[in-house]
Design a protein around this motif. Structure first.
Motif, PDB file in Angstrom:
ATOM      1  N   ALA A   1      13.512 -52.490  -5.893  1.00 45.73           N
ATOM      2  CA  ALA A   1      13.070 -53.423  -4.863  1.00 45.73           C
ATOM      3  C   ALA A   1      14.242 -53.970  -4.058  1.00 45.73           C
ATOM      4  O   ALA A   1      14.156 -54.115  -2.830  1.00 45.73           O
ATOM      5  CB  ALA A   1      12.286 -54.568  -5.507  1.00 45.73           C
TER       6      ALA A   1
ATOM      7  N   ARG B   1      14.763 -53.464  -0.074  1.00 46.50           N
ATOM      8  CA  ARG B   1      14.896 -54.607   0.840  1.00 46.50           C
ATOM      9  C   ARG B   1      16.140 -54.455   1.720  1.00 46.50           C
ATOM     10  O   ARG B   1      16.084 -54.637   2.939  1.00 46.50           O
ATOM     11  CB  ARG B   1      14.977 -55.899   0.034  1.00 46.50           C
TER      12      ARG B   1
ATOM     13  N   THR C   1       7.696 -44.304   4.163  1.00 45.71           N
ATOM     14  CA  THR C   1       7.952 -44.023   2.756  1.00 45.71           C
ATOM     15  C   THR C   1       7.587 -42.568   2.455  1.00 45.71           C
ATOM     16  O   THR C   1       7.017 -41.862   3.287  1.00 45.71           O
ATOM     17  CB  THR C   1       7.136 -44.943   1.836  1.00 45.71           C
TER      18      THR C   1
ATOM     19  N   ARG D   1       6.341 -48.249  -6.230  1.00 42.81           N
ATOM     20  CA  ARG D   1       5.488 -49.321  -5.708  1.00 42.81           C
ATOM     21  C   ARG D   1       6.272 -50.584  -5.394  1.00 42.81           C
ATOM     22  O   ARG D   1       6.013 -51.252  -4.386  1.00 42.81           O
ATOM     23  CB  ARG D   1       4.369 -49.632  -6.707  1.00 42.81           C
ATOM     24  N   GLU D   2       7.247 -50.920  -6.253  1.00 43.37           N
ATOM     25  CA  GLU D   2       8.007 -52.140  -6.005  1.00 43.37           C
ATOM     26  C   GLU D   2       8.877 -52.004  -4.758  1.00 43.37           C
ATOM     27  O   GLU D   2       9.108 -52.983  -4.037  1.00 43.37           O
ATOM     28  CB  GLU D   2       8.876 -52.493  -7.218  1.00 43.37           C
TER      29      GLU D   2
ATOM     30  N   VAL E   1       7.985 -50.105  -2.126  1.00 44.08           N
ATOM     31  CA  VAL E   1       7.023 -50.211  -1.026  1.00 44.08           C
ATOM     32  C   VAL E   1       6.733 -51.682  -0.727  1.00 44.08           C
ATOM     33  O   VAL E   1       6.706 -52.105   0.443  1.00 44.08           O
ATOM     34  CB  VAL E   1       5.725 -49.469  -1.364  1.00 44.08           C
ATOM     35  N   ALA E   2       6.540 -52.463  -1.764  1.00 42.81           N
ATOM     36  CA  ALA E   2       6.257 -53.882  -1.575  1.00 42.81           C
ATOM     37  C   ALA E   2       7.415 -54.581  -0.865  1.00 42.81           C
ATOM     38  O   ALA E   2       7.202 -55.432   0.012  1.00 42.81           O
ATOM     39  CB  ALA E   2       5.984 -54.543  -2.930  1.00 42.81           C
ATOM     40  N   ALA E   3       8.641 -54.236  -1.233  1.00 44.31           N
ATOM     41  CA  ALA E   3       9.810 -54.847  -0.593  1.00 44.31           C
ATOM     42  C   ALA E   3       9.888 -54.464   0.878  1.00 44.31           C
ATOM     43  O   ALA E   3      10.208 -55.307   1.736  1.00 44.31           O
ATOM     44  CB  ALA E   3      11.079 -54.427  -1.330  1.00 44.31           C
TER      45      ALA E   3
ATOM     46  N   LYS F   1       7.392 -53.641   2.832  1.00 39.69           N
ATOM     47  CA  LYS F   1       6.325 -54.359   3.532  1.00 39.69           C
ATOM     48  C   LYS F   1       6.715 -55.814   3.804  1.00 39.69           C
ATOM     49  O   LYS F   1       6.451 -56.352   4.887  1.00 39.69           O
ATOM     50  CB  LYS F   1       5.040 -54.323   2.711  1.00 39.69           C
ATOM     51  N   ALA F   2       7.344 -56.439   2.818  1.00 41.81           N
ATOM     52  CA  ALA F   2       7.726 -57.842   2.963  1.00 41.81           C
ATOM     53  C   ALA F   2       8.742 -58.022   4.082  1.00 41.81           C
ATOM     54  O   ALA F   2       8.661 -58.989   4.868  1.00 41.81           O
ATOM     55  CB  ALA F   2       8.288 -58.359   1.642  1.00 41.81           C
TER      56      ALA F   2
ATOM     57  N   GLU G   1      -1.424 -44.728   2.064  1.00 40.39           N
ATOM     58  CA  GLU G   1      -2.126 -45.929   2.530  1.00 40.39           C
ATOM     59  C   GLU G   1      -2.453 -45.783   4.015  1.00 40.39           C
ATOM     60  O   GLU G   1      -1.556 -45.760   4.851  1.00 40.39           O
ATOM     61  CB  GLU G   1      -1.272 -47.183   2.319  1.00 40.39           C
TER      62      GLU G   1
END
Length: 328
Positions: free
Chosen positions: A152, A156, A177, A183-184, A186-188, A190-191, A207
């Motif tokens: 992550a 970031r 991506t 997944r972690e 991807v979440a970073a 997105k944030a 997605e």
């Protein structure tokens, strides 16, 4: 890669999709190969008439190729792409790139790019992407590839670097991506994209709509995580300049074990074990990148596509020659 070589050889092509069972860890130490690692349906598809040439890639497909040659009475010629994780002498041609650091052998062909179809002319940029300010930077995130780790924090920093570049240039960032992106991570991504102060597009594999290809067509430059030769190659062949984002290195057990072997036994002994298929050589992406940089193949322009096309033509010529030898 396999289809690019097969089609460039201008021969009749029969595709054999392979589905593997959990026995893929078995070493390829049977000169006659085996079908042990295939699921029943795929096993039934491997049948005569036997081809002139088999083009394979990956450790598990090497055993299937060897099995086919044995059933052909030795007539079928074998071409393997990458590292076969089997004795190199069992193959008529091994086409490889610098990251695998295979020992030099008469049947080992070292090239700068993986066998890849020559880049064609880009299609028209999709209207919504064409409306974004230029230059448009496509930032491609890969995933873990021992020893590289895309966690992550790295994701970031990668996204922030892409946005900073877009901010400085006055352009836009297109974040994408891959199937391997954790997944972690991807979440970073997105944030960071959610609070961007520049124009940004985001395409997350699996997605919604897949905008990856559209981003490629729209990109004026690339930022790519340094874990994947195929991603780096795709960006370089676009003709746009490519910058690489260095992921943190945290070697796993296999990488550490091979490094220890080379340190204790010496480079020559390590090469001998790789040539005999007893040890799977480490994948060192830095060697691949260094070779591209040394030749200016990440700088943009038509040179990278020209080199890739010439290399593919060389492999195709060798495949045709092997096919001809098989028929004699």
């Amino acid at each position: 890669m396999v289809e690019a070589v097969a089609e460039a050889g201008d021969l009749d092509v029969v595709r054999k999709p392979l589905a593997f069972n959990p026995l893929g860890w078995l070493l390829n130490l049977r000169p006659g190969g085996s079908l042990f690692t295939l699921r029943p349906g795929a096993r039934k598809s491997i049948a005569a008439p036997w081809p002139d040439v088999v083009v394979s890639a990956g450790k598990r497909s090497a055993a299937v190729a060897l099995w086919i040659r044995a059933r052909s009475g030795g007539r079928t010629r074998l071409v393997h792409l990458g590292r076969p994780s089997a004795p190199l002498g069992w193959f008529d041609l091994v086409v490889t790139t610098p990251q695998y650091d295979l020992p030099a052998r008469p049947n080992v062909l070292l090239q700068r790019f993986p066998p890849t179809k020559a880049a064609g002319r880009r299609v028209a940029v999709r209207p919504d992407l064409a409306a974004l300010p230029r230059p448009r930077l496509m930032a491609i995130a890969g995933g873990d590839a021992d020893p590289q780790r895309l966690d992550a924090d790295a994701a970031r920093r990668f996204a922030e670097a892409a946005l900073a570049s877009a901010r400085e240039s006055g352009g836009a960032a297109l974040l994408a991506t891959s199937p391997r992106t954790p997944r972690e991570a991807v979440a970073a991504l997105k944030a960071v994209a959610a609070v961007a102060d520049v124009s940004v597009g985001l395409s997350v594999y699996g997605e919604g709509a897949d905008d990856y290809r559209a981003f490629l067509d729209a990109a004026d430059a690339f930022l790519v995580t340094d874990d994947s030769a195929s991603m780096i190659t795709e960006a370089a062949l676009s003709g746009a300049p490519v910058e690489l984002f260095a992921l943190p290195r945290r070697p796993g057990l296999k990488v550490r074990a091979f490094r220890a072997l080379r340190r204790i036994a010496g480079r020559r002994a390590a090469e001998w074990t790789v040539a005999l298929g007893l040890v799977r050589a480490n994948r060192d992406i830095d060697r691949f990148i260094a070779a591209l940089r040394a030749d200016g193949l990440l700088d943009g322009g038509a040179r990278a596509a020209g080199v890739a096309a010439a290399e593919l033509a060389d492999v195709a010529s060798r495949v045709r020659a092997l096919a001809g030898a098989s028929r004699r």
